[in-house]
Motif scaffolding. Structure first.
Motif, PDB file in Angstrom:
ATOM      1  N   ALA A 141       0.831  -1.210   0.000  1.00 28.59           N
ATOM      2  CA  ALA A 141       0.000   0.000   0.000  1.00 28.59           C
ATOM      3  C   ALA A 141       0.863   1.257   0.000  1.00 28.59           C
ATOM      4  N   TYR A 189      -9.480   0.978  -0.479  1.00 32.27           N
ATOM      5  CA  TYR A 189      -9.488  -0.402   0.029  1.00 32.27           C
ATOM      6  C   TYR A 189     -10.798  -1.058  -0.367  1.00 32.27           C
ATOM      7  N   THR A 220      -1.575   3.151  -2.602  1.00 30.86           N
ATOM      8  CA  THR A 220      -2.983   2.761  -2.539  1.00 30.86           C
ATOM      9  C   THR A 220      -3.844   3.909  -2.027  1.00 30.86           C
ATOM     10  N   ILE A 265      -4.662   5.811   2.161  1.00 34.31           N
ATOM     11  CA  ILE A 265      -6.009   5.310   1.875  1.00 34.31           C
ATOM     12  C   ILE A 265      -7.042   6.312   2.382  1.00 34.31           C
TER      13      ILE A 265
END
Length: 405
Positions: free
Chosen positions: A165, A173, A170, A196
Motif C-alpha cells: 500500500a 481499500y 494505494t 487510503i
C-alpha cells in the motif's frame, strides 16, 4: 451528484416502464434453462410486465439451489448460457457453484464504487479472496468498470499488505469491514503512513464504531449488500441513508416462509430477481431480512431503498423435538382473516420446552385458534392474544429465548 449512468436518476414511471419491457425478455431467456423452466412451469413471459405479476411466480430458495446443483451440476441447469460461455466458475461454501463473466460491470458493483467516489486515478487494494470464491473477481470487475487500477492483494500477509500500500500509493481499500483496521494498525506499528482515503466493504457488518474509526482517520467507508449468486443488490452512497437498490435487480420484501410481498416499512425476507440474462435468478429468496425505506435517497439516486441487512429470515427452530418453520407460522396467519401477525416464542420451564403462540387479533377467545395452532404447527402451545400492531416489526416470526450456555 454525477450518476454512474442515466438509470440511477430515472423517474418512478420511467423505471416501471423499463421494467415492463425488461422482465418479459429476462423470463424468456430464463426459460431456455431447463432448471428454470421446471421450476416456473408453463408461463407466458409476455404476461409478466409488473411487480404484481412477478409476485405470482414461486420463489427459489437457497436450499433449492443446493439441491438442484447436486442433481445437475454445476449450476443446477439454471444458467441460460452454456458452461463454457462463462469465463469463470466459482465454488462457494456449501458447496454452491456460481458463474462469472469478464464483461463490463457484470456483477454491477461498478455502480457501488462510483457512488463511493472511486474512479480513474484511484489504486484499489482488493483484499477480497481470489481463491475459489467470486468476491475478489467481483470487485476486480467493478474497479475495471470505473477505470481504477487494482492491486489483487487477497487476504492475509498483513505486513506485505502495508508495504504494498505504501509502495504503490494505494488510495482505496476493498474487502471485509474489519480487515482494513488490521492493516491500518499494522501500519502504525511499522511506522508507515498510508494514503487510503476511501473504502468499499461487504461480506460482514459495518458497525457504527468501525465506520467512526475510519472516519476519524479521514477514510470514507461505504458498504454494499451483494451475494455471489446475484451480484450487487443494494449499496450505500455518500448520503449514508439506507441502501439504494441496484438498477439490475428487482427487490421484494416478503413475509418469511412465503412469497407474499409486505407493505413498505414491514420487515421481511429479501427476494431478488436478477435481470442478468446470462444467469437469471427469478425471485431468489436470500434468507436475509430487511425492510423498504420510504422516499428516495437525498443523494439524488431515485431507486427504492432498503434498510440493509437486518438478520436472517430462516428462523427454523426445534421445539419439543419438532421443527417449527416460518412457513408454518405463515399458514397459521393465512388460516384466519382477522389475524394480522403471529409470533412463536420458545422457552423452557421445569426442564421442558414451552411454546407460546402470540397472535395479533381483535378476538378475545384464545380457544378459537388452538385447533389451527395444532394443525399448522403440529404442536400444542399456549395461545396468547395481543392487540393488532403490538408485536415488534423486526421480521421475527419464531423467537428462541432458551439459553444453551
Amino acid at each position: 451528484m454525477t450518476p454512474f449512468d442515466p438509470l440511477e436518476i430515472r423517474s418512478a414511471d420511467a423505471r416501471e416502464a423499463d421494467l415492463a419491457k425488461a422482465l418479459p425478455r429476462v423470463l424468456a431467456a430464463a426459460l431456455t434453462a431447463p432448471g428454470v423452466a421446471a421450476h416456473l412451469g408453463q408461463i407466458r413471459p409476455e404476461q409478466f410486465t409488473s411487480r404484481d405479476a412477478l409476485a405470482r411466480l414461486p420463489v427459489l430458495r437457497k436450499s433449492d439451489l443446493v439441491a438442484a446443483q447436486a442433481a445437475n451440476p454445476p449450476f443446477g441447469a439454471l444458467n441460460a448460457l452454456g458452461l463454457t460461455d462463462f469465463e469463470h466458475v466459482f465454488q462457494s461454501p456449501g458447496p454452491i457453484y456460481e458463474p462469472g463473466r469478464t464483461s463490463h460491470d457484470w456483477w454491477r458493483l461498478g455502480r457501488f464504487l462510483h457512488a463511493s467516489g472511486i474512479g480513474k486515478g484511484d489504486i484499489v487494494q482488493n483484499c477480497f479472496s481470489y481463491h475459489l470464491v467470486p468476491a475478489g473477481m467481483m470487485f476486480e470487475n467493478a474497479a475495471r468498470a470505473v477505470g481504477a487500477t487494482v492491486l489483487p492483494a487477497g487476504t492475509g500477509q498483513t505486513e506485505l499488505q502495508v508495504s504494498a500500500a505504501r509502495d504503490i500509493g494505494t488510495t482505496a481499500y476493498a474487502g471485509t469491514p474489519d480487515y482494513l483496521k488490521v492493516i491500518l494498525e499494522k501500519a502504525d506499528e511499522m511506522g508507515i503512513a498510508l494514503g487510503i482515503t476511501k473504502a468499499v466493504v461487504g461480506g460482514g457488518a459495518l458497525f457504527p464504531s468501525l465506520r467512526s474509526f475510519y472516519a476519524d482517520r479521514g477514510i470514507s467507508c461505504r458498504q454494499c449488500y451483494a451475494t455471489a449468486d446475484l451480484g450487487n443488490v443494494a449499496y450505500e452512497s455518500d448520503a449514508v441513508d439506507g441502501m439504494i437498490v441496484d438498477e439490475g435487480v428487482i427487490v421484494e420484501i416478503v413475509r418469511p416462509g412465503t412469497g407474499d410481498p409486505l407493505p413498505e416499512g414491514e420487515v421481511g425476507e429479501v427476494v431478488v430477481t436478477s435481470l442478468n440474462a446470462d444467469y437469471p435468478l427469478i425471485r431468489f429468496a436470500t434468507g436475509d431480512l430487511s425492510a423498504v425505506l420510504p422516499g428516495a435517497s437525498p443523494c439524488g439516486r431515485s431507486n427504492m431503498r432498503i434498510k440493509g441487512w437486518m438478520g436472517r429470515a430462516d428462523q427454523t427452530t426445534k421445539i419439543k423435538g419438532m421443527f417449527v418453520r416460518p412457513e408454518q407460522v405463515a399458514a397459521l396467519v393465512a388460516h384466519h382473516d382477522e389475524i394480522h401477525r403471529a409470533r412463536i416464542i420458545a422457552t423452557r420451564s421445569g426442564e421442558k420446552d414451552v411454546m407460546t403462540v402470540q397472535i395479533e387479533t381483535r378476538a378475545a377467545n384464545p380457544a378459537l385458534y388452538e385447533e389451527t395452532v395444532l394443525s399448522t404447527l403440529k404442536l400444542k402451545g399456549l395461545v396468547e392474544l395481543v392487540p393488532p400492531g403490538s408485536l415488534p416489526n423486526d421480521g421475527l416470526v419464531i423467537e428462541d429465548l432458551r439459553r444453551y450456555d
